[in-house]
Motif scaffolding. Structure first.
Motif, mmCIF file in Angstrom:
data_model
loop_
_atom_site.group_PDB
_atom_site.id
_atom_site.type_symbol
_atom_site.label_atom_id
_atom_site.label_comp_id
_atom_site.label_asym_id
_atom_site.label_seq_id
_atom_site.Cartn_x
_atom_site.Cartn_y
_atom_site.Cartn_z
ATOM 1 N N SER A 123 0.838 -1.316 0.197
ATOM 2 C CA SER A 123 0.093 0.026 -0.055
ATOM 3 C C SER A 123 0.799 1.272 0.082
ATOM 4 N N ARG A 176 -2.744 9.295 1.564
ATOM 5 C CA ARG A 176 -2.851 7.895 1.676
ATOM 6 C C ARG A 176 -1.577 7.402 2.067
ATOM 7 N N ALA A 179 -1.151 7.991 5.740
ATOM 8 C CA ALA A 179 -2.050 7.347 6.713
ATOM 9 C C ALA A 179 -1.505 5.772 6.614
ATOM 10 N N GLU A 184 -2.998 3.510 9.472
ATOM 11 C CA GLU A 184 -4.389 4.399 9.679
ATOM 12 C C GLU A 184 -5.347 4.253 8.348
ATOM 13 N N LEU A 185 -4.582 3.575 7.325
ATOM 14 C CA LEU A 185 -5.133 3.582 5.991
ATOM 15 C C LEU A 185 -6.116 2.166 5.892
ATOM 16 N N PRO A 186 -7.539 2.653 5.656
ATOM 17 C CA PRO A 186 -8.662 1.203 5.685
ATOM 18 C C PRO A 186 -8.016 0.534 4.569
ATOM 19 N N GLY A 187 -8.083 -0.863 5.020
ATOM 20 C CA GLY A 187 -7.738 -1.767 4.030
ATOM 21 C C GLY A 187 -6.220 -2.194 3.508
ATOM 22 N N GLU A 190 -0.051 -3.862 6.721
ATOM 23 C CA GLU A 190 0.712 -3.280 7.644
ATOM 24 C C GLU A 190 2.264 -3.052 7.224
#
Length: 231
Positions: A123, A176, A179, A184-187, A190
């Motif tokens: 991510s 993003r 986050a 803290e970014l949904p979805g 880690e």
């Protein structure tokens, strides 16, 4: 036929220096029909698609917008050349300035993406890459526009809106990424190895002896620019 086809058909004709009439003659159709194809008013048949690909020396996949490569190749990691693969370093005949700035940026990116690779967060890599790609895209379009003879049909997004949308993409990607870096970014996945992101000037110099100085200079130059705006 998709919307890329009319744009690319027009771009290739202009890049080859053909008038619409000349291209139509070479393709064995009327100028009016070619005009309809280039405007997306009518869809062409397979025979025309192949003829146009042959005339302009590209693949059908490229004409259809299925591949950004003129030969229709799909891109794999091993197919991407190293930045300085052509003669080790691109040479600029009139000025050392572009070479200097390129090295500062490229060397700093080497560190950034090595750290991203070690933290193993898809991510975070995605958001950082989206930000940087949009920045390069925007600057390339500015340089591209410096010559009025360049054909805007190379791009599918009009120049009148591209800068604003790039700003939006960069702002969103930066938020993003921030986050994601904090979990803290949904979805988002880690960061698996946060210890790899324990960073000091000493650790950077030790881990990246060839590149750290470039990063330190880039930081200094950028903060000088920021401070000049603050003052």
């Amino acid at each position: 036929m998709n919307t890329d086809f009319p744009r690319l058909l027009t771009l290739l004709r202009k890049e080859c220096g053909y008038s619409q009439k000349q291209a139509a003659q070479k393709l064995g159709i009327s100028q009016a029909l070619l005009s309809h194809y280039e405007k997306g008013i009518r869809e062409c048949g397979l025979n025309f698609l192949v003829a146009a690909a042959d005339l302009y020396g590209v693949s059908c996949d490229y004409l259809l917008g299925r591949s950004p490569d003129r030969n229709g190749s799909t891109l794999a990691v091993e197919d991407i050349p190293e930045p300085d693969a052509a003669g080790r370093e691109m040479r600029f005949s009139k000025s050392i300035f572009p070479v200097l700035n390129k090295k500062l940026i490229a060397n700093s990116l080497n560190i950034l993406f090595d750290l991203l690779g070690k933290c193993e967060s898809k991510s975070l890599v995605t958001e950082v890459s989206a930000y940087l790609m949009a920045a390069v895209y925007r600057m390339f379009r500015i340089v591209f526009a410096a010559n009025s003879k360049n054909h805007n049909a190379m791009f599918s997004v009009p120049s009148s809106v591209s800068s604003g949308y790039c700003d939006s993409i960069m702002n969103i990607a930066a938020q993003r990424a921030a986050a994601a870096s904090k979990g803290e970014l949904p979805g988002a996945d880690e960061i698996k190895n946060p210890e790899e992101l324990l960073i000091t000037t000493e650790s950077l110099s030790a881990k990246y002896p060839m590149f750290a100085t470039s990063l330190f200079n880039l930081i200094q130059n950028t903060e000088n620019n920021i401070n000049s705006l603050i003052k």
